[in-house]
Design a protein around this motif. Structure first.
Motif, short mmCIF file in Angstrom:
data_model
loop_
_atom_site.label_atom_id
_atom_site.label_comp_id
_atom_site.label_asym_id
_atom_site.label_seq_id
_atom_site.Cartn_x
_atom_site.Cartn_y
_atom_site.Cartn_z
N VAL A 196 -4.25 -1.02 -0.67
CA VAL A 196 -4.60 0.44 -0.41
C VAL A 196 -5.83 0.87 -1.06
O VAL A 196 -6.34 0.42 -1.81
N GLY A 197 -6.27 2.20 -0.61
CA GLY A 197 -7.27 2.48 -1.65
C GLY A 197 -7.03 3.42 -2.70
O GLY A 197 -5.66 3.89 -2.78
N THR A 198 -7.68 3.67 -3.66
CA THR A 198 -7.36 4.57 -4.71
C THR A 198 -6.85 5.95 -4.39
O THR A 198 -6.17 6.60 -4.82
N GLY A 199 -7.36 6.66 -3.10
CA GLY A 199 -7.04 7.97 -2.65
C GLY A 199 -5.55 7.99 -2.34
O GLY A 199 -4.85 8.92 -2.87
N THR A 200 -5.09 6.91 -1.84
CA THR A 200 -3.70 6.79 -1.37
C THR A 200 -2.87 6.87 -2.50
O THR A 200 -1.72 7.70 -2.80
N VAL A 201 -3.17 6.14 -3.62
CA VAL A 201 -2.58 5.86 -4.64
C VAL A 201 -2.34 7.50 -5.57
O VAL A 201 -1.30 7.80 -5.90
N LEU A 202 -3.59 8.07 -5.47
CA LEU A 202 -3.65 9.33 -6.32
C LEU A 202 -2.84 10.54 -5.67
O LEU A 202 -2.42 11.42 -5.93
N ALA A 203 -3.01 10.31 -4.25
CA ALA A 203 -2.54 11.38 -3.46
C ALA A 203 -0.93 11.28 -3.18
O ALA A 203 -0.44 12.31 -3.06
N ASP A 204 -0.56 10.05 -2.95
CA ASP A 204 0.91 10.03 -2.57
C ASP A 204 1.75 8.95 -3.66
O ASP A 204 3.02 8.98 -3.49
N ASN A 205 1.13 8.64 -4.52
CA ASN A 205 1.82 7.98 -5.61
C ASN A 205 2.90 6.94 -5.33
O ASN A 205 4.07 7.00 -5.46
N PRO A 206 2.46 5.89 -4.09
CA PRO A 206 3.36 5.10 -3.56
C PRO A 206 3.58 3.79 -4.42
O PRO A 206 3.16 3.40 -5.32
N SER A 207 5.03 3.25 -3.92
CA SER A 207 5.50 2.14 -5.14
C SER A 207 4.92 0.92 -4.43
O SER A 207 4.67 -0.20 -5.25
N ALA A 234 -1.80 6.14 -15.96
CA ALA A 234 -0.91 5.06 -16.64
C ALA A 234 0.47 5.04 -15.94
O ALA A 234 1.45 4.13 -16.12
N ASP A 235 0.90 6.25 -15.69
CA ASP A 235 2.30 6.42 -15.13
C ASP A 235 2.37 6.34 -13.52
O ASP A 235 3.50 6.80 -13.07
N ALA A 236 1.44 6.00 -12.91
CA ALA A 236 1.56 5.72 -11.39
C ALA A 236 2.63 4.74 -11.02
O ALA A 236 2.94 3.53 -11.90
N ALA A 237 3.42 5.17 -9.99
CA ALA A 237 4.46 4.18 -9.71
C ALA A 237 4.14 2.66 -9.23
O ALA A 237 4.80 1.98 -9.53
N ILE A 238 2.78 2.57 -8.98
CA ILE A 238 2.46 1.24 -8.58
C ILE A 238 2.57 0.37 -9.72
O ILE A 238 2.71 -0.92 -9.62
N ARG A 239 2.27 1.05 -10.85
CA ARG A 239 2.44 -0.03 -12.25
C ARG A 239 3.67 -0.41 -12.46
O ARG A 239 3.72 -1.39 -13.46
N HIS A 241 5.44 -1.98 -10.14
CA HIS A 241 5.95 -2.72 -9.16
C HIS A 241 6.29 -4.18 -9.88
O HIS A 241 5.87 -4.54 -10.82
N PRO A 242 7.14 -4.82 -9.15
CA PRO A 242 7.60 -6.17 -9.46
C PRO A 242 6.39 -7.10 -9.75
O PRO A 242 6.67 -7.95 -10.54
N GLN A 243 5.48 -7.14 -8.89
CA GLN A 243 4.12 -7.89 -9.06
C GLN A 243 3.10 -7.12 -9.79
O GLN A 243 2.89 -5.68 -9.44
N SER A 244 2.48 -7.45 -10.62
CA SER A 244 1.43 -6.79 -11.35
C SER A 244 0.38 -6.38 -10.55
O SER A 244 -0.01 -7.28 -9.89
N PRO A 245 -0.05 -5.13 -10.51
CA PRO A 245 -1.08 -4.71 -9.24
C PRO A 245 -2.39 -5.12 -9.84
O PRO A 245 -2.72 -5.56 -11.23
N ILE A 246 -3.08 -5.31 -8.80
CA ILE A 246 -4.44 -5.83 -9.00
C ILE A 246 -5.64 -4.57 -8.75
O ILE A 246 -5.55 -4.08 -7.71
N PHE A 247 -6.34 -4.30 -9.65
CA PHE A 247 -7.35 -3.17 -9.21
C PHE A 247 -8.57 -3.70 -9.22
O PHE A 247 -9.19 -4.06 -10.12
N LEU A 248 -9.20 -3.41 -8.06
CA LEU A 248 -10.62 -3.88 -7.72
C LEU A 248 -11.55 -2.73 -7.40
O LEU A 248 -11.46 -2.11 -6.37
N LYS A 249 -12.31 -2.77 -8.51
CA LYS A 249 -13.25 -1.52 -8.48
C LYS A 249 -14.63 -1.91 -7.71
O LYS A 249 -15.71 -1.97 -8.43
N THR A 250 -14.37 -1.81 -6.36
CA THR A 250 -15.57 -2.15 -5.43
C THR A 250 -15.18 -1.88 -4.15
O THR A 250 -14.35 -1.30 -3.74
N THR A 251 -16.39 -1.45 -3.32
CA THR A 251 -16.26 -1.46 -1.95
C THR A 251 -16.74 -2.53 -1.08
O THR A 251 -16.87 -2.26 0.24
#
Length: 369
Positions: A196-207, A234-239, A241-251
């Motif tokens: 997903v993109g960061t916008g989705t995480v910030l707008a919807d806080n998906p798990s 820091a309190d985003a639902a994705i954090r 997740h049973p699998q540690s999320p990977i954050f890729l700061k690139t496009t």
């Protein structure tokens, strides 16, 4: 009955055995059946994941020393010819005294291929292509990743019949019904990662978890991958997740896929919303489309896809329909680029061109499907 037909029965059994293996990970699902001179099964094996014995070795281990001399090995994938965590399966078959090897589909890996040539050089009769279509379908994502050095990419969206992913106010829960949503979660569980993109995480806080109808977590969970430059709370639902999320700061999407491949990810499932989806389509990096259509009309401008670089009909991205399924009141269309619909061979993982650059740099504005 032809030799090919005689080989199909044990190959179907080998395919059934292969399906027991994990659908995700760096290694493919492979099954093996070993037959004696009378065509009777004397051993079976299948691969249980990276670091465990390959299917051929698993089957051979169940035969007493010398018991495989003159036997036939029926394998869903060409026996490997390299040493990784385990030794070459081609060599194991040779040392066991196997006289005939039948396999369904060739190994496209640069390091692991060549097993059939090694077997023939040792005087073993080799037959290939038995139930190749079925075997290819079972490990299509792994085969594509092996050819290209990047994950097989599945893009999913849900939309109304008029192509809208959300209503005018941005609401999208739920466009499709329960059956379609259950199918999505099942397919999530079959993928190595969900993007997903960061916008989705910030707008919807998906798990971004794969869940059963009662909300419980399925056994297999895709690794969450967040693409974009904005910071995630820091309190985003994705954090959680049973699998540690990977954050890729690139496009740079090609770089993203190569990074994920290096991490052992072979199948990437994109659910990021129109901006991320459009960027992957524009860059030619989508190998499979899952389009869930609901019998509803929304109107407005919340389209499932935005600009994908199609200025005129001559530029249209042509797809072939692989399947159409009814899911409750909804319809799932599975489509692939026309050159990959039968034997998926994804587009090269090249970096986006200058023309595409503006489509891959705005992932922070992502909205939910």
């Amino acid at each position: 009955m032809t030799d090919q037909q005689l080989s199909e029965r044990p190959m179907r059994r080998a395919l059934a055995l292969a399906a027991n293996g994990p659908a995700t990970g760096v290694n493919p699902r492979v099954g093996c059946v070993i037959l004696n001179g009378d065509g009777q099964t004397i051993a079976e094996g299948w691969h249980r994941g990276a670091g465990t014995p390959h299917a051929e070795v698993d089957a051979l281990a169940k035969i007493p020393a010398g018991g495989a001399v003159g036997a036939t090995a029926v394998v869903t994938l060409e026996p490997c010819n390299h040493t990784g965590r385990t030794g070459p399966c081609a060599l194991a078959l040779i040392q066991a005294g196997i006289s005939h090897v039948v396999y369904a589909v060739g190994d496209p890996g640069h390091a692991s291929s060549g097993g059939s040539a090694r077997l023939r050089a040792a005087g073993i009769d080799v037959e290939s292509g038995v139930l190749a279509d079925e075997a290819t379908a079972l490990i299509a994502d792994w085969l594509a990743a092996a050819r290209l050095g990047r994950p097989f990419v599945t893009l999913k969206w849900a939309s109304s019949l008029d192509g809208r992913a959300a209503a005018a106010d941005g609401s999208s829960q739920w466009i499709t019904g329960e059956a379609a949503r259950a199918d999505v979660h099942s397919r999530r569980a079959d993928a190595d990662a969900i993007l997903v993109g960061t916008g989705t995480v910030l707008a919807d806080n998906p798990s971004l978890t794969a869940r059963a109808a009662d909300g419980s977590l399925l056994r297999a969970q895709p690794r969450p991958i967040v693409i974009g430059t904005r910071s995630i709370p820091a309190d985003a639902a994705i954090r959680s997740h049973p699998q540690s999320p990977i954050f890729l700061k690139t496009t740079d999407l090609a770089a993203v896929l190569h990074d994920l491949h290096d991490r052992g990810i072979r199948h990437a499932f994109i659910e990021g919303g129109p901006t991320l989806a459009s960027a992957f389509v524009a860059a030619g990096l989508v190998d499979e489309y899952l389009v869930y259509l609901a019998p509803t009309l929304l109107g407005g401008d919340r389209l499932a896809l935005g600009d994908i670089g199609v200025a005129g009909i001559a530029d249209a991205r042509r797809l072939g329909i692989a399947s159409v399924d009814r899911l409750g009141d909804d319809v799932l269309i599975v489509a692939r680029p026309v050159t990959t619909q039968n034997h998926p061979t994804p587009s090269p993982a090249v970096a986006p061109t200058d023309r595409d650059a503006h489509r891959t740099t705005d992932l922070n504005k992502e909205t939910r499907n």
